[in-house]
Design an enzyme around this catalytic site. Structure first.
Site, PDB file in Angstrom:
ATOM      1  N   LYS A 163       0.851  -1.197   0.000  1.00  0.00           N
ATOM      2  CA  LYS A 163       0.000   0.000   0.000  1.00  0.00           C
ATOM      3  C   LYS A 163       0.881   1.238   0.000  1.00  0.00           C
ATOM      4  O   LYS A 163       1.903   1.280   0.697  1.00  0.00           O
ATOM      5  CB  LYS A 163      -0.883  -0.044   1.251  1.00  0.00           C
ATOM      6  CG  LYS A 163      -1.947   1.035   1.354  1.00  0.00           C
ATOM      7  CD  LYS A 163      -2.741   0.860   2.654  1.00  0.00           C
ATOM      8  CE  LYS A 163      -3.862   1.861   2.814  1.00  0.00           C
ATOM      9  NZ  LYS A 163      -4.617   1.637   4.083  1.00  0.00           N
TER      10      LYS A 163
ATOM     11  N   SER B 276      -9.510   1.637   3.255  1.00  0.00           N
ATOM     12  CA  SER B 276      -8.660   2.387   2.353  1.00  0.00           C
ATOM     13  C   SER B 276      -7.624   1.530   1.610  1.00  0.00           C
ATOM     14  O   SER B 276      -7.033   1.992   0.647  1.00  0.00           O
ATOM     15  CB  SER B 276      -7.933   3.494   3.112  1.00  0.00           C
ATOM     16  OG  SER B 276      -7.091   2.957   4.105  1.00  0.00           O
TER      17      SER B 276
ATOM     18  N   SER C 272      -9.489  -0.581   7.506  1.00  0.00           N
ATOM     19  CA  SER C 272      -8.999  -0.440   6.133  1.00  0.00           C
ATOM     20  C   SER C 272      -8.327  -1.661   5.520  1.00  0.00           C
ATOM     21  O   SER C 272      -8.024  -1.648   4.325  1.00  0.00           O
ATOM     22  CB  SER C 272      -8.041   0.736   6.045  1.00  0.00           C
ATOM     23  OG  SER C 272      -8.782   1.923   6.005  1.00  0.00           O
TER      24      SER C 272
HETATM   25  N1  GLN Z   1     -12.991   3.936   7.031  1.00  0.00           N
HETATM   26  C1  GLN Z   1     -12.153   4.323   8.103  1.00  0.00           C
HETATM   27  C2  GLN Z   1     -11.729   5.757   7.940  1.00  0.00           C
HETATM   28  O1  GLN Z   1     -12.088   6.313   6.975  1.00  0.00           O
HETATM   29  C3  GLN Z   1     -10.975   3.417   8.206  1.00  0.00           C
HETATM   30  C4  GLN Z   1      -9.719   3.968   7.654  1.00  0.00           C
HETATM   31  C5  GLN Z   1      -8.515   3.121   7.937  1.00  0.00           C
HETATM   32  O2  GLN Z   1      -8.592   2.057   8.572  1.00  0.00           O
HETATM   33  N2  GLN Z   1      -7.360   3.606   7.519  1.00  0.00           N
HETATM   34  O3  GLN Z   1     -11.083   6.332   8.780  1.00  0.00           O
END
Ligand code: GLN
Length: 471
Positions: free
Chosen positions: A68, A143, A167
């Site tokens: 990532k 994400s 994410s």
């Molecule tokens: N959907 C969550 C957010 O927008 C999770 C993001 C993440 O785990 N990086 O913060």
């Protein structure tokens, strides 16, 4: 391990590399999982960087993987899918990646994400658009959407992601792959661009629970460069029969996810596990607590991007203050700006008791409730997300609906416990993932349960997935 050995030869000859690249390019035209893909960059000329001679025997030797793009890999860019860092060459390599490289695994590319990890669709990327390999009109989740899509399409056997509030697990569930969010501190965060330091960690998305375990065991452990990393205290074999806590009547699930959740409980029972119903009364407070803490930490962590030492530079500025302002105005996307503002708001002097301190108390309550649940069961079975992968645009979910849906995943981050999303079934041609949670350092229970589940309910792949090109 299923098919890992066939990946071993992919990068070793120019002929197989060509077939590999052709397969990736064909998929990439549809799904856009990678921000950067180059199987030659770190595999050219003998041993990959950091490999010692003993690595040749490691089961990950020669295996390609993706990372990532908020995790540092020297030789590739480090953009966090943000205009702010577009074109930045990574000056060093994250510890988690370096440990995999020392085992002989080879980074072949950097995957797309929601800018700085903020989102649930990967549509918040400023640098590319990623689609779900099962249905390109739908999001891959986020994400870590690029990592999930790449694994689901068979472009890499595994990929690294990060999980701050879901994410890794949410895109894994949307794309029909396994996604491990480890115990907080089990994997070094050195080289991860910080979003919300007390919640996040590096984990793995993979095509099988066995491979997720192997990658996790290779990269975990204390790191002097990350003072929050800990020595891993594995407690050994998973108990048998495994006692699984399940939630009673959950209101917010779509019929698809509800059905898969019910079926999964039956499957686990048929596999000899014991299930019992539990209640988590703190679940209602997860989302407000998570967004208060995550945005507060984000507002502090993202203050370093000001266009001076690095980051987007505006074409013109009258003075340093204007330079910083223009850098942030032009460099950050809408969602990032929203979260910095929210975080600044909840930390405002005089208001901390009302928001931040309260959220920390809720966090303690969540942690305590999970700990007492684990006094009676070995693992918890939870949904990952209320719906399967949603459509992009107006037919999908609003940013606010997406945030509300983080309640099942952010729980594990607030409590610091490990969670594993696994493919639990398919409905109308779309995968539905569920997750298992365990107490800290009990990842083995998660792998074991998911392996057993796969025996009863074999994993499927999207149309177009193939290993034929390996021949
Ligand atoms: N959907 C969550 C957010 O927008 C999770 C993001 C993440 O785990 N990086 O913060």
């Amino acid at each position: 391990m299923e098919a890992l050995s066939s990946w071993r030869n992919v990068l070793s000859s120019s002929q197989t590399k060509q077939a590999y690249t052709a397969y990736v390019r064909e998929w990439e035209a549809r799904i856009g999982a990678f921000l950067e893909f180059d199987p030659d960059r770190l595999s050219g000329g003998g041993r990959p960087a950091g490999t010692d001679a003993s690595a040749a025997d490691h089961p990950l030797a020669g295996i390609p993987f993706a990372v990532k793009d908020n995790i540092a890999v020297e030789g590739f860019s480090l953009t966090c899918a943000s205009r702010m860092l577009e074109g930045l060459a990574s000056p060093y390599t994250a510890t988690a990646v370096a440990r995999l490289q020392a085992a002989g695994a080879v980074v072949v590319g950097k995957t797309n994400l929601d800018e700085f990890g903020m989102g649930s669709s990967t549509d918040n990327s400023a640098l590319g658009r990623t689609s779900n390999p099962w249905d390109p009109s739908r999001v891959a989740g986020g994400s870590s959407g690029g990592s999930a899509a790449a694994v689901a399409a068979g472009l890499v056997p595994f990929a690294l992601g990060t999980d701050t509030g879901g994410s890794i697990r949410q895109p894994a569930a949307f794309c029909g792959v396994y996604g491990l969010k480890p115990t907080y501190g089990a994997v070094s965060r050195y080289g991860l661009v910080a979003y919300a330091s007390s919640l996040e960690g590096i984990g793995v998305l993979a095509g099988s629970a066995q491979l997720a375990r192997l990658v996790f065991e290779t990269m975990r452990g204390i790191d002097p460069r990350d003072h929050s990393s800990v020595e891993y205290q594995a407690s050994g074999e998973a108990p048998s029969p495994l006692r699984v806590g399940v939630l009673g009547g959950i209101r917010e699930l779509s019929p698809e996810v509800e059905g898969v959740y019910r079926n999964a409980i039956t499957t686990l029972r048929e596999l000899g596990m014991q299930t019992s119903e539990i209640t988590l009364s703190t679940l209602e407070y997860v989302v407000p607590a998570y967004y208060t803490i995550a945005t507060a930490e984000a507002s502090a962590n993202l203050a370093r991007f000001n266009g001076i030492r690095y980051g987007h530079r505006p074409a013109f500025a009258e003075n340093p203050e204007q330079l910083v302002q223009a850098s942030r105005d032009e460099g950050f996307g809408e969602e990032v700006k929203l979260r910095i503002l929210l975080g600044t708001y909840v930390l405002r002097s005089g208001f901390q008791d009302q928001y931040y301190v309260r959220a920390q108390r809720v966090r303690t309550a969540i942690r305590n409730e999970l700990a007492s649940a684990f006094a009676g069961v070995d693992v918890l079975l939870l949904p990952v997300f209320p719906t399967p992968a949603f459509k992009r645009g107006a037919e999908g979910l609003t940013p606010f609906q997406q945030k509300l849906a983080d309640k099942f995943t952010a729980t594990a981050n607030l409590a610091g416990v490990p969670g594993l999303a696994f493919p639990a079934g398919t409905v109308d041609g779309l995968p539905v993932g569920l997750q298992l949670l365990a107490p800290p350092f009990e990842e083995e229970r998660l792998f074991r349960a998911a392996e057993r589940y796969a025996e009863a309910s074999p994993n499927r792949h999207p149309a177009g997935y193939s290993k034929e090109w390996m021949r």
